[in-house]
Scaffold this active site. Structure first.
Site, short mmCIF file in Angstrom:
data_model
loop_
_atom_site.label_atom_id
_atom_site.label_comp_id
_atom_site.label_asym_id
_atom_site.label_seq_id
_atom_site.Cartn_x
_atom_site.Cartn_y
_atom_site.Cartn_z
N GLU A 150 44.79 47.49 39.95
CA GLU A 150 44.23 48.84 40.04
C GLU A 150 45.18 49.78 40.78
O GLU A 150 45.69 49.44 41.84
CB GLU A 150 42.88 48.81 40.76
CG GLU A 150 41.82 47.99 40.05
CD GLU A 150 41.41 48.57 38.70
OE1 GLU A 150 41.70 49.76 38.47
OE2 GLU A 150 40.80 47.84 37.91
N CYS A 211 33.68 46.62 43.80
CA CYS A 211 35.14 46.46 43.75
C CYS A 211 35.85 47.72 44.25
O CYS A 211 36.75 47.65 45.09
CB CYS A 211 35.59 46.15 42.32
SG CYS A 211 34.87 44.65 41.63
N HIS A 233 41.57 43.34 38.69
CA HIS A 233 40.42 42.94 37.88
C HIS A 233 40.85 41.94 36.81
O HIS A 233 41.96 42.02 36.28
CB HIS A 233 39.79 44.16 37.20
CG HIS A 233 38.73 44.82 38.01
ND1 HIS A 233 38.83 46.13 38.46
CD2 HIS A 233 37.53 44.37 38.47
CE1 HIS A 233 37.74 46.44 39.15
NE2 HIS A 233 36.94 45.40 39.16
#
Length: 267
Positions: A150, A211, A233
């Site tokens: 991310e 998250c 992820h």
């Protein structure tokens, strides 16, 4: 690690220069990367190595470690427990199969609850107790077909389902008055490049569930410090039997995460 005794002009150097793993030799976890030994090549890689060692020296000094102990890097790797009616979480299973160290960096591994607030408190406590240099959190992103580091976390909690404590925030900031967003302090593009044999790409949204809250909270807490933090992820795994969703073999996720961790320790 065994040392090479000689090499040609375009020979092989141990992957201590921060290049990505390209070949494994036997069972010894020996990684090598081709490097043309030109003057420009030496200059570039020596400069990069010097910068990396400078950063590592600062982290070792912060922990009171011996300056010459170059293998002292620690990476905290976390996984979530199952949530949303699932019986398993692929990150928890992947965590069990990760090695104890990658490229000389020690891995500190922990499973954390899929709960707003508690997950963040738990990871911060673990990171500070273990004096880690970097934090790599993993989470499940059902519907994605790639392993996705991310890039950014945003300052909002907006849950479509309750967490494992039954809490379901709507349009609640992670940190009241905090910045709108933080960028990951991990080398996300290098992580993707290191996973060249696995389906991987940079993601520009960590969602608005636990998250994202965890990533934003870590980046806020460790802002201005030497501790780097990020989130990765992963898709569903085949054991979850999601016939209408992309799935990935657990072994492929483990390999991909291991390579991503290599990029982290080399940066």
């Amino acid at each position: 690690m065994a040392a090479t005794s000689s090499f040609a002009l375009t020979g092989w150097l141990p992957n201590t220069w921060g290049s990505f793993p390209t070949e494994r030799e036997g069972e010894e976890e020996l990684w090598w990367a081709p490097l043309a030994l030109t003057r420009a090549g030496w200059k570039h890689h020596l400069h990069a190595a010097g910068e990396r060692e400078g950063r590592r020296a600062k982290r070792r000094a912060r922990r009171g470690c011996d300056f010459w102990n170059t293998g002292s890097m620690k990476i905290l790797v976390t996984a979530f427990d199952a949530f949303g009616g699932e019986s398993i979480n692929p990150t928890e299973q992947a965590l069990e199969q990760l090695p104890e160290e990658v490229g000389g960096a020690e891995l500190v591994k922990a499973v954390i609850p899929t709960k707003f607030g508690e997950s963040l408190r738990r990871v911060i406590a673990l990171a500070e107790e273990s004096s880690v240099d970097a934090i790599v959190c993993m989470g499940q992103a059902g519907g994605r077909a790639h392993i996705t580091p991310e890039r950014v976390a945003i300052n909002v909690m907006d849950a479509e389902i309750p967490d494992n404590a039954g809490y379901q925030p709507v349009d609640v900031p992670v940190v009241e008055g905090g910045p709108a967003a933080y960028f990951s302090t991990l080398p996300v593009k290098e992580m993707v490049a290191a996973m060249d044999d696995c389906p991987a790409r940079v993601s520009n949204t960590a969602g608005t569930f636990v998250c994202n809250q965890l990533l934003y909270g870590l980046l806020h807490h460790f802002a201005g410090t030497e501790v780097r933090a990020g989130f990765v992820h992963v898709p569903y795994i085949q054991e979850q039997n999601k016939a209408d969703k992309p799935m990935m073999a657990l072994t492929e996720i483990v390999e991909g995460i291991t390579r991503a961790l290599w990029a982290v320790q080399a940066s």
